[in-house]
Design a protein around this motif. Structure first.
Motif, PDB file in Angstrom:
ATOM      1  N   ALA A 160       0.855  -1.196   0.000  1.00 26.04           N
ATOM      2  CA  ALA A 160       0.000   0.000   0.000  1.00 26.04           C
ATOM      3  C   ALA A 160       0.887   1.241   0.000  1.00 26.04           C
ATOM      4  O   ALA A 160       1.943   1.250   0.650  1.00 26.04           O
ATOM      5  CB  ALA A 160      -0.887  -0.020   1.238  1.00 26.04           C
ATOM      6  N   PHE A 161       0.512   2.270  -0.757  1.00 27.66           N
ATOM      7  CA  PHE A 161       1.219   3.560  -0.721  1.00 27.66           C
ATOM      8  C   PHE A 161       0.509   4.426   0.326  1.00 27.66           C
ATOM      9  O   PHE A 161      -0.705   4.674   0.210  1.00 27.66           O
ATOM     10  CB  PHE A 161       1.135   4.275  -2.081  1.00 27.66           C
ATOM     11  CG  PHE A 161       2.093   3.769  -3.141  1.00 27.66           C
ATOM     12  CD1 PHE A 161       2.732   2.544  -3.050  1.00 27.66           C
ATOM     13  CD2 PHE A 161       2.358   4.558  -4.263  1.00 27.66           C
ATOM     14  CE1 PHE A 161       3.606   2.100  -4.045  1.00 27.66           C
ATOM     15  CE2 PHE A 161       3.236   4.131  -5.263  1.00 27.66           C
ATOM     16  CZ  PHE A 161       3.856   2.895  -5.147  1.00 27.66           C
ATOM     17  N   THR A 162       1.251   4.899   1.320  1.00 24.12           N
ATOM     18  CA  THR A 162       0.640   5.646   2.431  1.00 24.12           C
ATOM     19  C   THR A 162       1.221   7.062   2.480  1.00 24.12           C
ATOM     20  O   THR A 162       2.163   7.398   1.744  1.00 24.12           O
ATOM     21  CB  THR A 162       0.925   4.946   3.774  1.00 24.12           C
ATOM     22  OG1 THR A 162       2.337   5.055   4.048  1.00 24.12           O
ATOM     23  CG2 THR A 162       0.523   3.480   3.752  1.00 24.12           C
ATOM     24  N   GLU A 163       0.678   7.850   3.386  1.00 19.00           N
ATOM     25  CA  GLU A 163       1.159   9.212   3.623  1.00 19.00           C
ATOM     26  C   GLU A 163       2.658   9.214   3.954  1.00 19.00           C
ATOM     27  O   GLU A 163       3.402  10.087   3.528  1.00 19.00           O
ATOM     28  CB  GLU A 163       0.338   9.768   4.808  1.00 19.00           C
ATOM     29  CG  GLU A 163       0.630  11.180   5.239  1.00 19.00           C
ATOM     30  CD  GLU A 163       0.208  12.218   4.187  1.00 19.00           C
ATOM     31  OE1 GLU A 163      -0.859  12.059   3.579  1.00 19.00           O
ATOM     32  OE2 GLU A 163       0.997  13.170   3.986  1.00 19.00           O
ATOM     33  N   GLU A 164       3.100   8.155   4.697  1.00 21.98           N
ATOM     34  CA  GLU A 164       4.480   8.170   5.233  1.00 21.98           C
ATOM     35  C   GLU A 164       5.492   7.357   4.429  1.00 21.98           C
ATOM     36  O   GLU A 164       6.697   7.583   4.572  1.00 21.98           O
ATOM     37  CB  GLU A 164       4.518   7.588   6.668  1.00 21.98           C
ATOM     38  CG  GLU A 164       3.816   8.396   7.725  1.00 21.98           C
ATOM     39  CD  GLU A 164       2.324   8.078   7.764  1.00 21.98           C
ATOM     40  OE1 GLU A 164       1.956   6.941   7.414  1.00 21.98           O
ATOM     41  OE2 GLU A 164       1.539   8.980   8.119  1.00 21.98           O
ATOM     42  N   ASN A 165       5.045   6.360   3.632  1.00 25.38           N
ATOM     43  CA  ASN A 165       6.036   5.362   3.180  1.00 25.38           C
ATOM     44  C   ASN A 165       6.638   5.608   1.793  1.00 25.38           C
ATOM     45  O   ASN A 165       7.289   4.732   1.236  1.00 25.38           O
ATOM     46  CB  ASN A 165       5.461   3.939   3.285  1.00 25.38           C
ATOM     47  CG  ASN A 165       4.480   3.608   2.167  1.00 25.38           C
ATOM     48  OD1 ASN A 165       4.099   4.485   1.395  1.00 25.38           O
ATOM     49  ND2 ASN A 165       4.082   2.352   2.089  1.00 25.38           N
ATOM     50  N   GLY A 166       6.383   6.785   1.200  1.00 25.04           N
ATOM     51  CA  GLY A 166       7.057   7.052  -0.079  1.00 25.04           C
ATOM     52  C   GLY A 166       6.139   6.964  -1.274  1.00 25.04           C
ATOM     53  O   GLY A 166       6.611   6.744  -2.409  1.00 25.04           O
ATOM     54  N   ALA A 167       4.819   7.143  -1.036  1.00 21.02           N
ATOM     55  CA  ALA A 167       3.872   7.198  -2.168  1.00 21.02           C
ATOM     56  C   ALA A 167       4.413   8.174  -3.214  1.00 21.02           C
ATOM     57  O   ALA A 167       4.949   9.234  -2.866  1.00 21.02           O
ATOM     58  CB  ALA A 167       2.510   7.683  -1.675  1.00 21.02           C
ATOM     59  N   THR A 168       4.256   7.819  -4.486  1.00 20.85           N
ATOM     60  CA  THR A 168       4.689   8.705  -5.580  1.00 20.85           C
ATOM     61  C   THR A 168       4.045  10.084  -5.400  1.00 20.85           C
ATOM     62  O   THR A 168       2.859  10.185  -5.088  1.00 20.85           O
ATOM     63  CB  THR A 168       4.249   8.111  -6.939  1.00 20.85           C
ATOM     64  OG1 THR A 168       4.615   6.735  -6.960  1.00 20.85           O
ATOM     65  CG2 THR A 168       4.894   8.841  -8.106  1.00 20.85           C
ATOM     66  N   VAL A 169       4.843  11.131  -5.590  1.00 26.15           N
ATOM     67  CA  VAL A 169       4.343  12.512  -5.470  1.00 26.15           C
ATOM     68  C   VAL A 169       4.123  13.034  -6.891  1.00 26.15           C
ATOM     69  O   VAL A 169       5.011  12.930  -7.743  1.00 26.15           O
ATOM     70  CB  VAL A 169       5.379  13.394  -4.724  1.00 26.15           C
ATOM     71  CG1 VAL A 169       4.855  14.816  -4.554  1.00 26.15           C
ATOM     72  CG2 VAL A 169       5.725  12.770  -3.369  1.00 26.15           C
ATOM     73  N   VAL A 170       2.916  13.564  -7.145  1.00 23.17           N
ATOM     74  CA  VAL A 170       2.548  13.967  -8.506  1.00 23.17           C
ATOM     75  C   VAL A 170       2.092  15.424  -8.503  1.00 23.17           C
ATOM     76  O   VAL A 170       1.504  15.892  -7.525  1.00 23.17           O
ATOM     77  CB  VAL A 170       1.392  13.071  -9.018  1.00 23.17           C
ATOM     78  CG1 VAL A 170       0.915  13.508 -10.395  1.00 23.17           C
ATOM     79  CG2 VAL A 170       1.835  11.624  -9.074  1.00 23.17           C
TER      80      VAL A 170
END
Ligand SMILES: O=C(O)CCC(=O)C(=O)O
Length: 279
Positions: A160-170
């Motif tokens: 899962a991509f979360t607020e803290e774990n390095g979700a791609t920033v777009v």
């Protein structure tokens, strides 16, 4: 015949006689795809949730983790990020993400009559990694902006991509920017999504890998695509021997380069490259 004359007189009939074009499956033309495409063209990206199952994610993780080794060689690859290159040469476990009908349906609308896979990577962002520099993926085609995208990319959340774990920033709508505009943090969103989901964005959309401030790695698979008349980043024709290519789906064979851009870009000895696999 001179090439110029050949192009002018080209009707497609000569190729159709000797080689059948792949016919897209009905799943590649659904109303959902039109909806996704409208969002993609409006915002520069679209998130599609839960396209693959938790057990597919677990299988990808099990197969990919043993292939992972050193961390990146610079800030861009990420000094706390592990990457697998030449993934198609090493495992079949991410093939169905590359030729997923919801993704190819978008590509069919974006780049007719043909397109290619440009590169594939597995990306494991480790705890403590900082945010990657903003970039857009088709920037190496040095054609001034604003312009239509020449590539597009999927990033699949295997964790899962979360607020803290390095979700791609777009940066939403940045696909429309000219060559002067650059991202600032206020204009960004994080692609927070459950495992098994995918973010798909245009080659002109500014983005970056996120900082991992959690205590667990963030595993993702990315496939980048390009117009079939542009050069692929990864040289699949040298990476993949013919036995590997024979093991690929017809869609993937076409994507790695066993296909043409009409009338004859990609030909081998004057013939369709798929004929090489018969030899
Ligand atoms: O891992 C991500 O979320 C994005 C990575 C990326 O854009 C890149 O490595 O070029």
């Amino acid at each position: 015949m001179k090439i110029e004359g050949a192009i002018k007189n080209y009707t497609g009939k000569d190729l159709a006689k000797t080689f059948k074009q792949l016919q897209p499956s009905p799943e590649r033309t659904s109303a959902l795809i039109t909806q996704d495409f409208n969002r993609l063209m409006s915002d520069g990206y679209v998130i599609i949730e839960n396209l693959i199952t938790p057990s597919q994610c677990a299988q990808i993780k099990d197969e990919c983790m043993p292939l992972m080794s050193h961390t990146g060689r610079n800030n861009f690859e990420g000094e706390k990020t592990q990457r697998i290159y030449n993934v198609l040469g090493k495992t079949r476990c991410i093939d169905r993400l590359a030729d997923h009908p919801r993704i190819l349906g978008l590509m069919d609308l974006l780049f007719r009559p043909n397109y290619l896979l440009s590169q594939s990577q597995v990306i494991n962002i480790l705890p403590g990694e900082s945010q990657q520099a903003f970039h857009f993926d088709d920037s190496f085609y040095q054609i001034p902006r604003p312009r239509p995208a020449l590539g597009a990319a999927s990033i699949w959340a295997i964790d899962a991509f979360t607020e803290e774990n390095g979700a791609t920033v777009v940066v939403p709508k940045s696909h429309e920017w000219d060559g002067q505009q650059v991202p600032t943090t206020e204009k960004t969103i994080k692609a927070i999504m459950p495992a098994g989901s995918v973010i798909f964005f245009l080659g002109t959309t500014w983005h970056s890998g996120g900082a991992n401030q959690s205590n667990a790695p963030r595993l993702a698979v990315t496939h980048q695509y390009c117009e079939a008349f542009m050069r692929q980043q990864e040289n699949y024709l040298l990476e993949l021997d013919k036995d590997i290519v024979r093991a690929l789906s017809p869609e993937l064979r076409s994507l790695v380069g066993y296909s043409i851009y009409p009338p004859f870009m990609g030909m081998v000895n004057g013939k369709h490259p798929l004929r090489l696999l018969d030899e």
